[in-house]
Design a protein around this motif. Structure first.
Motif, PDB file in Angstrom:
ATOM      1  N   LYS A   1       0.854  -0.992  -0.021  1.00 18.12           N
ATOM      2  CA  LYS A   1       0.009   0.026  -0.055  1.00 18.12           C
ATOM      3  C   LYS A   1       1.107   1.342  -0.010  1.00 18.12           C
ATOM      4  O   LYS A   1       2.149   1.245   0.753  1.00 18.12           O
ATOM      5  N   ALA A   2       0.568   2.161  -0.842  1.00 18.28           N
ATOM      6  CA  ALA A   2       1.401   3.487  -0.979  1.00 18.28           C
ATOM      7  C   ALA A   2       1.370   4.177   0.407  1.00 18.28           C
ATOM      8  O   ALA A   2       0.490   4.535   1.072  1.00 18.28           O
ATOM      9  N   ASP A   3       2.877   4.575   0.844  1.00 21.68           N
ATOM     10  CA  ASP A   3       2.791   5.458   1.903  1.00 21.68           C
ATOM     11  C   ASP A   3       3.075   6.615   1.369  1.00 21.68           C
ATOM     12  O   ASP A   3       2.742   6.833   0.144  1.00 21.68           O
ATOM     13  N   LYS A   4       3.350   7.659   2.237  1.00 21.22           N
ATOM     14  CA  LYS A   4       3.350   9.228   1.666  1.00 21.22           C
ATOM     15  C   LYS A   4       4.220   9.224   0.363  1.00 21.22           C
ATOM     16  O   LYS A   4       4.144   9.979  -0.645  1.00 21.22           O
ATOM     17  N   LYS A   5       5.392   8.520   0.814  1.00 18.43           N
ATOM     18  CA  LYS A   5       6.447   9.053  -0.323  1.00 18.43           C
ATOM     19  C   LYS A   5       6.206   8.418  -1.700  1.00 18.43           C
ATOM     20  O   LYS A   5       6.340   8.943  -2.609  1.00 18.43           O
ATOM     21  N   ILE A   6       5.833   7.136  -1.666  1.00 19.35           N
ATOM     22  CA  ILE A   6       5.269   6.369  -2.818  1.00 19.35           C
ATOM     23  C   ILE A   6       4.130   7.275  -3.354  1.00 19.35           C
ATOM     24  O   ILE A   6       3.934   7.107  -4.901  1.00 19.35           O
ATOM     25  N   ALA A   7       3.115   7.524  -2.725  1.00 19.33           N
ATOM     26  CA  ALA A   7       1.943   8.232  -3.355  1.00 19.33           C
ATOM     27  C   ALA A   7       2.433   9.607  -4.019  1.00 19.33           C
ATOM     28  O   ALA A   7       1.950   9.646  -5.239  1.00 19.33           O
ATOM     29  N   GLY A   8       3.588  10.193  -3.624  1.00 22.50           N
ATOM     30  CA  GLY A   8       3.846  11.325  -4.064  1.00 22.50           C
ATOM     31  C   GLY A   8       4.625  11.184  -5.347  1.00 22.50           C
ATOM     32  O   GLY A   8       4.475  11.841  -6.255  1.00 22.50           O
ATOM     33  N   LEU A   9       5.446   9.953  -5.184  1.00 21.41           N
ATOM     34  CA  LEU A   9       6.131   9.715  -6.341  1.00 21.41           C
ATOM     35  C   LEU A   9       5.240   9.488  -7.534  1.00 21.41           C
ATOM     36  O   LEU A   9       5.514   9.775  -8.762  1.00 21.41           O
ATOM     37  N   LEU A  10       4.222   8.790  -7.439  1.00 22.31           N
ATOM     38  CA  LEU A  10       3.441   8.077  -8.435  1.00 22.31           C
ATOM     39  C   LEU A  10       2.059   8.819  -8.595  1.00 22.31           C
ATOM     40  O   LEU A  10       1.301   8.710  -9.683  1.00 22.31           O
TER      41      LEU A  10
END
Lengths: 168, 168
Positions: free
Chosen positions: A44-53
């Protein structure tokens, strides 16, 4: 190029190309490059990965760590994040279940896309990467990060790493 | 690779990449590559070109012959055919009026596309190409042909040629 170490033409090509890296490795080596999947899981996307994608926190993402290799050993280590909701069925199957390079999946599915190189730089090999590549701990590695964009959305974010002493 | 002459890694990359060739030349040379437009005109597709681009005979096509070069000289000669009806306005302006490499036009317009390499091979330099590259008449040249595909249609058909003695 903003790296402080001198780069060979092949290294510069690998860090800057907007084409398939597997294709380039096959041209350099003159034989087929294999993908060896080291790890693949849905996260599940954390904050960092959500921002990246550019997705929401908690959205499902396919995480894949692979090695591009030929018979002589591992040439490039690659990590990718792909939002599940943006992967059509055939892509999802290939990226989740099979040892297929991303470039070959795109070509096979005739997907029109573009690669947007975000940055490149260097780092030092930790124990895991030093074992993987057969190089000393703390040896210099080159890396880059790029997005593969399809329908104006990020289909994959990819990081590729290889030893500075390769492709010289 | 089916050529009868041995190819260097850089030559193999240039013949097989599905990425921007200008980008690769810039990586190899470490400096900006310029496009020099040799000829550009609107033609009507004859039978051969219509077949190549999957359009009707008589359809309007943009023909462009350019040289990719740096300050040291011409590195690659490229000829492209693009059906006018498939070029959106901004693309048409860049490809018809400005000295911009195709790869840079695609990147600038954020066009999602794919390159489909159709074939590669060799030929001998005629007088014109020998003068252009500064090589003897009849010297060996390497060439390839590919389509740039967008919206499942051929946006451009491109032929690239360079001397066998380059990039060794």
């Amino acid at each position: 190029m903003t790296l402080k170490v001198p780069l060979s033409p092949l290294q510069k090509i690998l860090l800057t190309t907007d084409g398939s890296v597997t294709r380039i490795l096959e041209a350099i080596r003159g034989r087929e490059i294999f993908v060896e999947t080291e790890k693949q899981k849905i996260i599940k996307a954390d904050k960092k990965i959500a921002g990246l994608l550019k997705i929401k926190e908690g959205d499902k993402v396919n995480y894949r760590a692979v090695n591009l290799r030929d018979l002589s050993g591992v040439l490039i280590h690659a990590i990718s994040y792909a939002p599940l909701k943006r992967l059509r069925k055939e892509f999802r199957e290939d990226v989740m279940k099979r040892d297929v390079p991303i470039g070959k999946i795109l070509a096979k599915l005739k997907l029109e896309a573009r690669r947007e190189i975000k940055n490149f730089g260097s780092m030092k090999a930790d124990k895991k990467l030093s074992t993987l590549f057969g190089i000393p701990v703390n040896a210099l590695l080159l890396k880059r990060n790029y997005n593969i964009i399809h329908n104006n959305e990020i289909l994959l974010n990819v990081t590729e790493v290889f030893p500075y002493e390769f492709f010289r």
